[in-house]
Design an enzyme around this catalytic site. Structure first.
Site, PDB file in Angstrom:
ATOM      1  N   GLN A 193     -17.822  -7.260  -1.844  1.00  0.00           N
ATOM      2  CA  GLN A 193     -16.866  -7.997  -2.663  1.00  0.00           C
ATOM      3  C   GLN A 193     -16.422  -9.306  -2.025  1.00  0.00           C
ATOM      4  O   GLN A 193     -15.632 -10.042  -2.585  1.00  0.00           O
ATOM      5  CB  GLN A 193     -15.652  -7.134  -3.007  1.00  0.00           C
ATOM      6  CG  GLN A 193     -14.705  -6.861  -1.858  1.00  0.00           C
ATOM      7  CD  GLN A 193     -13.645  -5.861  -2.252  1.00  0.00           C
ATOM      8  OE1 GLN A 193     -13.931  -4.685  -2.493  1.00  0.00           O
ATOM      9  NE2 GLN A 193     -12.401  -6.301  -2.343  1.00  0.00           N
TER      10      GLN A 193
ATOM     11  N   LYS B   3      -0.573  -6.650  -7.938  1.00  0.00           N
ATOM     12  CA  LYS B   3      -0.819  -7.861  -7.150  1.00  0.00           C
ATOM     13  C   LYS B   3      -2.219  -8.398  -7.478  1.00  0.00           C
ATOM     14  O   LYS B   3      -2.443  -9.596  -7.540  1.00  0.00           O
ATOM     15  CB  LYS B   3      -0.694  -7.495  -5.668  1.00  0.00           C
ATOM     16  CG  LYS B   3      -1.346  -8.417  -4.690  1.00  0.00           C
ATOM     17  CD  LYS B   3      -0.452  -9.569  -4.371  1.00  0.00           C
ATOM     18  CE  LYS B   3      -0.954 -10.439  -3.238  1.00  0.00           C
ATOM     19  NZ  LYS B   3      -2.361 -10.687  -3.179  1.00  0.00           N
TER      20      LYS B   3
ATOM     21  N   HIS C 179       0.842  -1.207   0.000  1.00  0.00           N
ATOM     22  CA  HIS C 179       0.000   0.000   0.000  1.00  0.00           C
ATOM     23  C   HIS C 179       0.877   1.256   0.000  1.00  0.00           C
ATOM     24  O   HIS C 179       0.606   2.222  -0.719  1.00  0.00           O
ATOM     25  CB  HIS C 179      -0.884   0.048   1.249  1.00  0.00           C
ATOM     26  CG  HIS C 179      -1.861  -1.090   1.376  1.00  0.00           C
ATOM     27  ND1 HIS C 179      -1.793  -2.015   2.381  1.00  0.00           N
ATOM     28  CD2 HIS C 179      -2.939  -1.435   0.634  1.00  0.00           C
ATOM     29  CE1 HIS C 179      -2.783  -2.876   2.262  1.00  0.00           C
ATOM     30  NE2 HIS C 179      -3.502  -2.553   1.200  1.00  0.00           N
TER      31      HIS C 179
ATOM     32  N   ARG D 296      -3.803 -10.194   3.991  1.00  0.00           N
ATOM     33  CA  ARG D 296      -4.183 -11.554   4.381  1.00  0.00           C
ATOM     34  C   ARG D 296      -3.026 -12.364   4.958  1.00  0.00           C
ATOM     35  O   ARG D 296      -3.259 -13.374   5.631  1.00  0.00           O
ATOM     36  CB  ARG D 296      -4.748 -12.320   3.175  1.00  0.00           C
ATOM     37  CG  ARG D 296      -6.159 -11.918   2.833  1.00  0.00           C
ATOM     38  CD  ARG D 296      -6.629 -12.695   1.619  1.00  0.00           C
ATOM     39  NE  ARG D 296      -7.819 -12.092   1.049  1.00  0.00           N
ATOM     40  CZ  ARG D 296      -9.052 -12.351   1.454  1.00  0.00           C
ATOM     41  NH1 ARG D 296      -9.255 -13.234   2.403  1.00  0.00           N
ATOM     42  NH2 ARG D 296     -10.079 -11.742   0.901  1.00  0.00           N
TER      43      ARG D 296
HETATM   44  P1  AMP Z   1      -6.354  -4.070  -0.499  1.00  0.00           P
HETATM   45  O1  AMP Z   1      -6.249  -3.256   0.747  1.00  0.00           O
HETATM   46  O2  AMP Z   1      -5.826  -5.456  -0.350  1.00  0.00           O
HETATM   47  O3  AMP Z   1      -7.720  -3.995  -1.119  1.00  0.00           O
HETATM   48  O4  AMP Z   1      -5.367  -3.393  -1.540  1.00  0.00           O
HETATM   49  C1  AMP Z   1      -5.437  -2.036  -1.864  1.00  0.00           C
HETATM   50  C2  AMP Z   1      -4.541  -1.770  -3.031  1.00  0.00           C
HETATM   51  O5  AMP Z   1      -3.191  -2.136  -2.713  1.00  0.00           O
HETATM   52  C3  AMP Z   1      -4.929  -2.601  -4.275  1.00  0.00           C
HETATM   53  O6  AMP Z   1      -4.805  -1.782  -5.424  1.00  0.00           O
HETATM   54  C4  AMP Z   1      -3.903  -3.698  -4.258  1.00  0.00           C
HETATM   55  O7  AMP Z   1      -3.635  -4.233  -5.540  1.00  0.00           O
HETATM   56  C5  AMP Z   1      -2.685  -2.981  -3.711  1.00  0.00           C
HETATM   57  N1  AMP Z   1      -1.732  -3.948  -3.166  1.00  0.00           N
HETATM   58  C6  AMP Z   1      -1.990  -4.948  -2.301  1.00  0.00           C
HETATM   59  N2  AMP Z   1      -0.870  -5.672  -2.066  1.00  0.00           N
HETATM   60  C7  AMP Z   1       0.114  -5.108  -2.808  1.00  0.00           C
HETATM   61  C8  AMP Z   1       1.509  -5.387  -3.007  1.00  0.00           C
HETATM   62  N3  AMP Z   1       2.116  -6.396  -2.391  1.00  0.00           N
HETATM   63  N4  AMP Z   1       2.204  -4.602  -3.855  1.00  0.00           N
HETATM   64  C9  AMP Z   1       1.598  -3.564  -4.499  1.00  0.00           C
HETATM   65  N5  AMP Z   1       0.300  -3.244  -4.352  1.00  0.00           N
HETATM   66  C10 AMP Z   1      -0.439  -3.999  -3.517  1.00  0.00           C
END
Ligand code: AMP
Length: 270
Positions: A57, A145, A33, A182
């Protein structure tokens, strides 16, 4: 840093703000993030980060309930980074109107995660539509990712709004494991397995670089992964980066995997 807890706060704070970068998240922030946020801070005058664990979702209620939530440490991280705004809405703020048409995926898009998580991307597109409509950012920063997510959201959002989706590289830890909220649900042994699996697939992709048709090799590799890592695999495919069609060789292509480790579903692409 302004903490915005509802749509009124949001409208007030964003009045007159242009060149706004938006990083949508579900919180429990990690360096993945942070890389998105840093890119936004660099490219845009102001940056807004949303923290919203979007119920629509999740195709599984248990998964939604056990999704990690760490607002306190998230706020600490965001303040240190120099983010201008954090939007932490509740369900009513986001789902404040009934949509006129239902979001439906095309048949050709019902692959990979869309095939195995019914309704997941419809929920993602719905929430991205709503958040983009509320925030009206110039740019939205999203991670590779979640590769399929970027492609689907980009198609929808860029058609409807002036916002541009900026895709950002996957951030991995020193053991090549892609960072993910996760991962907090995994114990040390499982984290170790997930890292080894990542390294194994990276080496495998390198090995098959010169092959003209990898179909058979992929299926053999899938069986090997299941056996060696004691995981169940939903998909293990080589697909074209631009249209996600199945590929026979690694040119312009990535390996996509979704698997269950200790009942936790993980995805990655290489
Ligand atoms: P999430 O909080 O998991 O919904 O992720 C929010 C954003 O962070 C989404 O655009 C994800 O693709 C991105 N994201 C999550 N993990 C990674 C990572 N390891 N590297 C880069 N972006 C990430």
């Amino acid at each position: 840093m302004k903490i915005l807890l509802n749509n009124n706060d949001l409208n007030e704070a964003l009045y007159g703000v242009s060149n706004l970068g938006f990083v949508p998240t579900m919180g429990s922030l990690h360096k993945g993030h942070v890389s998105l946020i840093k890119k936004s801070l660099k490219e845009c005058k102001k940056t807004i980060v949303s923290i919203f664990v979007n119920p629509t979702q999740f195709n599984n209620k248990k998964d939604y309930l056990r999704y990690p939530r760490n607002n306190k440490s998230d706020l600490y991280i965001l303040k240190k980074l120099g983010v201008s705004f954090v939007f932490i809405p509740n369900k009513k703020n986001v789902y404040n109107f009934k949509r006129k048409y239902k979001i439906k995926l095309k048949k050709k898009d019902k692959i990979l995660c869309a095939k195995f998580r019914k309704g997941h991307f419809e929920g993602v597109i719905d929430v991205m539509d709503r958040l983009t409509g509320l925030i009206k950012p110039k740019k939205i920063f999203m991670g590779e990712k979640d590769f399929q997510q970027i492609l689907l959201v980009k198609k929808f959002v860029e058609k409807k709004y002036h916002s541009k989706i900026i895709s950002c590289k996957t951030i991995r830890d020193k053991n090549k494991l892609a960072l993910s909220s996760r991962n907090l649900l995994l114990n040390k042994t499982a984290l170790n397995i997930a890292s080894k699996l990542s390294k194994d697939i990276i080496a495998f992709k390198e090995k098959i670089k010169k092959e003209k048709n990898v179909n058979k090799i992929l299926r053999i590799k899938e069986k090997e992964l299941k056996k060696n890592f004691n995981i169940s695999i939903e998909y293990f495919d080589l697909r074209n980066k631009n249209n996600l069609k199945k590929s026979k060789n690694t040119k312009n292509s990535k390996i996509f995997i979704a698997y269950y480790l200790d009942k936790i579903r993980l995805i990655d692409n290489f």
